[in-house]
Design an enzyme around this catalytic site. Structure first.
Site, PDB file in Angstrom:
ATOM      1  N   ASP A  11       6.085   2.356  -6.722  1.00  0.00           N
ATOM      2  CA  ASP A  11       4.664   2.083  -6.773  1.00  0.00           C
ATOM      3  C   ASP A  11       3.968   2.643  -7.723  1.00  0.00           C
ATOM      4  OD1 ASP A  11       2.716   0.508  -5.692  1.00  0.00           O
ATOM      5  OD2 ASP A  11       1.815   2.180  -4.367  1.00  0.00           O
ATOM      6  N   SER A  12       2.844   1.772  -8.047  1.00  0.00           N
ATOM      7  CA  SER A  12       2.122   1.785  -9.231  1.00  0.00           C
ATOM      8  C   SER A  12       1.161   3.137  -9.327  1.00  0.00           C
ATOM      9  CB  SER A  12       1.233   0.846  -9.842  1.00  0.00           C
ATOM     10  OG  SER A  12       0.427   0.424  -8.803  1.00  0.00           O
ATOM     11  N   GLY A  13       0.553   3.434  -7.938  1.00  0.00           N
ATOM     12  CA  GLY A  13      -0.551   4.290  -7.716  1.00  0.00           C
ATOM     13  C   GLY A  13      -1.777   3.305  -7.170  1.00  0.00           C
ATOM     14  N   GLY A  14      -1.467   2.309  -6.957  1.00  0.00           N
ATOM     15  CA  GLY A  14      -2.309   1.134  -6.529  1.00  0.00           C
ATOM     16  C   GLY A  14      -2.617   1.777  -4.982  1.00  0.00           C
ATOM     17  N   PHE A  15      -1.731   1.933  -4.465  1.00  0.00           N
ATOM     18  CA  PHE A  15      -1.801   2.381  -2.810  1.00  0.00           C
ATOM     19  C   PHE A  15      -2.647   3.734  -2.717  1.00  0.00           C
ATOM     20  CE2 PHE A  15      -0.953   4.365   1.194  1.00  0.00           C
ATOM     21  CZ  PHE A  15      -1.206   3.325   2.039  1.00  0.00           C
ATOM     22  N   HIS A  36      18.606   7.875  11.852  1.00  0.00           N
ATOM     23  CA  HIS A  36      18.745   6.632  13.046  1.00  0.00           C
ATOM     24  C   HIS A  36      17.731   5.537  12.543  1.00  0.00           C
ATOM     25  CE1 HIS A  36      18.696   4.382  16.487  1.00  0.00           C
ATOM     26  NE2 HIS A  36      17.414   4.377  16.452  1.00  0.00           N
ATOM     27  N   ASP A  93      -2.811  -2.178  -9.042  1.00  0.00           N
ATOM     28  CA  ASP A  93      -3.749  -2.862  -8.372  1.00  0.00           C
ATOM     29  C   ASP A  93      -4.824  -2.320  -7.559  1.00  0.00           C
ATOM     30  OD1 ASP A  93      -1.918  -2.077  -6.531  1.00  0.00           O
ATOM     31  OD2 ASP A  93      -2.238  -3.509  -5.097  1.00  0.00           O
ATOM     32  N   GLN A  95      -3.486  -9.830  -4.244  1.00  0.00           N
ATOM     33  CA  GLN A  95      -4.379  -9.314  -3.102  1.00  0.00           C
ATOM     34  C   GLN A  95      -5.179 -10.416  -2.343  1.00  0.00           C
ATOM     35  OE1 GLN A  95      -4.817  -6.259  -1.970  1.00  0.00           O
ATOM     36  NE2 GLN A  95      -3.296  -5.109  -3.322  1.00  0.00           N
ATOM     37  N   CYS A 153      23.291   8.222  16.691  1.00  0.00           N
ATOM     38  CA  CYS A 153      23.609   7.748  18.037  1.00  0.00           C
ATOM     39  C   CYS A 153      25.272   8.147  18.423  1.00  0.00           C
ATOM     40  CB  CYS A 153      23.248   6.259  18.045  1.00  0.00           C
ATOM     41  SG  CYS A 153      21.436   5.955  18.017  1.00  0.00           S
ATOM     42  N   ASP A 182       9.468  -2.275   2.263  1.00  0.00           N
ATOM     43  CA  ASP A 182       9.147  -1.045   2.259  1.00  0.00           C
ATOM     44  C   ASP A 182       8.024  -0.425   3.230  1.00  0.00           C
ATOM     45  OD1 ASP A 182       6.711  -1.046   0.445  1.00  0.00           O
ATOM     46  OD2 ASP A 182       6.678   0.596   0.797  1.00  0.00           O
ATOM     47  N   CYS A 222      23.686   1.299  19.085  1.00  0.00           N
ATOM     48  CA  CYS A 222      23.682   1.693  17.599  1.00  0.00           C
ATOM     49  C   CYS A 222      24.759   2.362  16.964  1.00  0.00           C
ATOM     50  CB  CYS A 222      22.277   2.491  17.477  1.00  0.00           C
ATOM     51  SG  CYS A 222      21.920   3.054  15.896  1.00  0.00           S
ATOM     52  N   CYS A 240      24.942   4.331  14.127  1.00  0.00           N
ATOM     53  CA  CYS A 240      24.625   5.242  13.434  1.00  0.00           C
ATOM     54  C   CYS A 240      25.391   6.652  13.711  1.00  0.00           C
ATOM     55  CB  CYS A 240      22.954   5.598  13.112  1.00  0.00           C
ATOM     56  SG  CYS A 240      22.234   6.257  14.461  1.00  0.00           S
TER      57      CYS A 240
END
Length: 382
Positions: A95-99, A339, A149, A193, A313, A270, A308, A310
Site C-alpha cells: 500500500d502506498s501510504g494512502g491509508f 486459524h 491516494d 475514490q 483446529c 486484504d 476446519c 487448519c
RNA sequence: GGAGGGGUUCCCGAGCGGCCAAAGGGAGCAGACUGUAAAUCUGCCGGCAAUUGCCUACGGAGGUUCGAUUCCUCCCCCCUCCA
C-alpha cells in the site's frame, strides 16, 4: 524491460459479476479471487513465512509509509529487496501510504504537492508525495505498487469528496508518470475514490480507467459505513472500471464483505481483521465468530470449528486456546492467526473453486446458511 | 525479653474524623476492532433495590464522637532489628 504482470479471467458466474482468474507477477501466479494477508511492517504479525506457505497464502501486503520510516527503503534495497529481507518468496503488494493519510490524519498536513507526516515513532516530519511513494515502492522491489491516494473518512460532505477524488486522480497521474520512467518488473495499480456518492464513485473509477493502469482498486470503503452503502459504492465503482483488469477491493473486510465483494466482481482483498482480531482473541469461522476468551469455553474440548482443517483446529481445543489467551501466551496469537488466515484463504479459495465448477450461487447460499446455523449454535454472527 | 513497622473490598496497594462501597494496579467478566501508531482500546467489577435508597464491609472486642477505614484501650496475627 518487459513487465511480467498479467491478468487472465478463467471463469465467470452467470448470475453475478463474480469471476475467477489468475494474476501473473515476477514472483509467481496468484489465483483469484484472493485474500492477501496484511504484513504492514514486513511481517504478517504473529506468523512466520513458513506458516503463510502452509496456509496457502499466495501474496502478502506490506506498507510503504511504515517501511520507509523503519527500517528505510534504502536499507531494504541494500539487503536485497523486501522479499529477501522478510523471507517471503511469493508476490508482495505494498500500500502506498494512502491509508495513513486517513489513519494518521491527526499527524499530517495535506497540500497539492503531497503530505507532510509527523512520524508516529519519533515525531519527525517527513514530506511524502506521489513520486516519493513510487520511489520507495520501487526500491522495496515489490510486485504490485499502489498509487498514493487520499482516503477520506465517513461520512464526507459531497464537496469534500469531490475535491478529494480530484486530488487522488491528479496524484494517480503523477504516480503513473513516475512509474513509467522506472525500468523494473513491477505493476502499478490505480485507486478510485468517491466516498459514498454513487455518481462520484463511478466517475472516479472512470478517471482511473482512463489512466490505464495494470490493475484497478476501489479504496475508501469500510470506514464505518453501513454494509448497504459500501456495496452500493462498490457497484458504482465497478461500472466505471475496465472489466478486463483485476479489481482490488482495498482493506475489506469481514467474511460477509468478502463474499459480497466477490459477487460484485472484486478479485483481490486484504484486511487486518483476521490477524488483528486473532491477536485480540476473536476467531472467524464459517459458522460465525467466536470470542475464544469467553468463560463459556473454559472446559470446551471441541476445536474452534469442527470442520476446519487448519493446524489449530486439528490440534487444539477451545479450552486450550482460551487458556493461552488468559495467560497472554504468544502461542495464542499465532494459533489464532493461523486459524483466521486459513478461514479467509479457504473462503476465497472455495469461491474460486465454485466459480471454476459453475457452482458459485450454491456456494454463496451455503455461506449464509452456515452463518445461520452457527447463530443457533452459540457463534456470534460475523 | 526489648525496639519498631503492619493487618483495607478476589490479590497487591492508597486512604488516616464526614466529600469512602473506599484512589491506583492486577485478576475476573463483557464488548469493540475492516488498504495495522493495535499482543490494542472501551465498559463492568460487595449485595439488593434500581431517580436521590437500603444492607454488608476496612484483623477482633469495646470506647470517644453528631459521625470512625481514619482517634483511644485491650486482644489476636504478621514482618524487621536488637538480645
Amino acid at each position: 524491460m518487459t513487465r511480467s504482470f498479467k491478468f487472465a479471467i478463467e471463469a465467470r458466474d452467470p448470475h453475478s459479476s463474480a469471476r475467477a482468474g489468475a494474476l501473473t507477477t515476477g514472483h509467481g501466479v496468484i489465483p483469484t479471487p484472493i485474500f492477501m494477508p496484511v504484513g504492514t511492517r514486513g511481517t504478517v504479525k504473529a506468523v512466520a513465512p513458513d506458516d503463510l506457505v502452509s496456509l496457502g497464502a499466495r501474496i502478502v501486503l506490506a506498507n510503504t509509509y511504515h517501511l520507509m520510516l523503519r527500517p528505510g527503503e534504502e536499507l531494504v534495497a541494500r539487503l536485497g529487496g523486501l522479499h529477501r529481507f522478510m523471507g517471503w518468496p511469493g508476490p508482495i503488494l505494498t500500500d502506498s501510504g494512502g491509508f495513513q493519510v486517513f489513519s494518521l490524519s491527526k499527524l499530517r498536513k495535506m497540500t497539492e504537492d503531497g503530505v507532510t507526516f509527523q512520524s508516529p515513532y519519533d515525531g519527525a516530519r517527513t514530506f511524502f508525495s506521489p513520486e516519493r511513494s513510487v520511489e520507495v515502492q520501487t526500491a522495496l522491489g515489490v510486485d504490485i505498487m499502489m498509487c498514493l491516494d487520499e482516503c477520506t473518512g465517513y461520512p464526507s460532505a459531497r464537496e469534500e469528496a469531490e475535491k478529494s477524488m480530484a486530488l487522488t486522480r491528479r496524484w494517480a497521474k503523477r504516480c503513473r508518470e513516475a512509474w513509467s520512467r522506472s525500468d523494473t518488473d513491477q505493476a502499478l495499480f490505480g485507486i478510485s475514490q468517491g466516498s459514498f456518492y454513487p455518481d462520484l464513485r463511478r466517475r472516479s473509477a472512470e478517471e482511473i480507467t482512463e489512466l490505464d493502469f495494470p490493475g484497478q482498486a476501489v479504496g475508501g470503503l469500510a470506514l464505518g459505513e453501513p454494509l448497504e452503502d459500501r456495496l452500493e459504492a462498490l457497484e458504482a465503482a465497478r461500472e466505471g472500471l475496465n472489466p478486463d483488469k483485476p479489481m482490488y477491493l482495498m482493506g475489506v473486510g469481514t467474511p460477509v464483505d468478502i463474499i459480497e465483494g466477490i459477487r460484485r466482481g472484486a478479485d483481490m482483498f486484504d484486511c487486518v481483521l483476521p490477524t488483528r482480531n486473532a491477536r485480540n482473541g476473536q476467531l472467524f469461522t464459517r459458522l460465525g465468530r467466536l470470542v475464544i476468551k469467553n468463560a463459556r469455553f473454559r472446559e470446551d474440548e471441541r476445536p474452534p470449528d469442527e470442520r476446519c482443517g487448519c493446524y489449530t483446529c486439528r490440534t487444539f481445543s477451545r479450552a486450550y486456546l482460551r487458556h493461552l489467551f488468559q495467560n497472554d501466551e504468544p502461542l495464542a496469537m499465532r494459533l489464532a492467526s493461523v486459524h483466521n488466515l486459513h478461514y479467509y484463504l479457504d473462503l476465497v479459495g472455495g469461491a474460486r473453486e465454485a466459480l471454476l465448477n459453475g457452482t458459485f450461487s450454491g456456494y454463496y447460499t451455503e455461506f449464509y446458511e452456515d452463518l445461520d446455523r452457527g447463530r443457533e449454535d452459540g457463534f456470534t454472527r460475523a
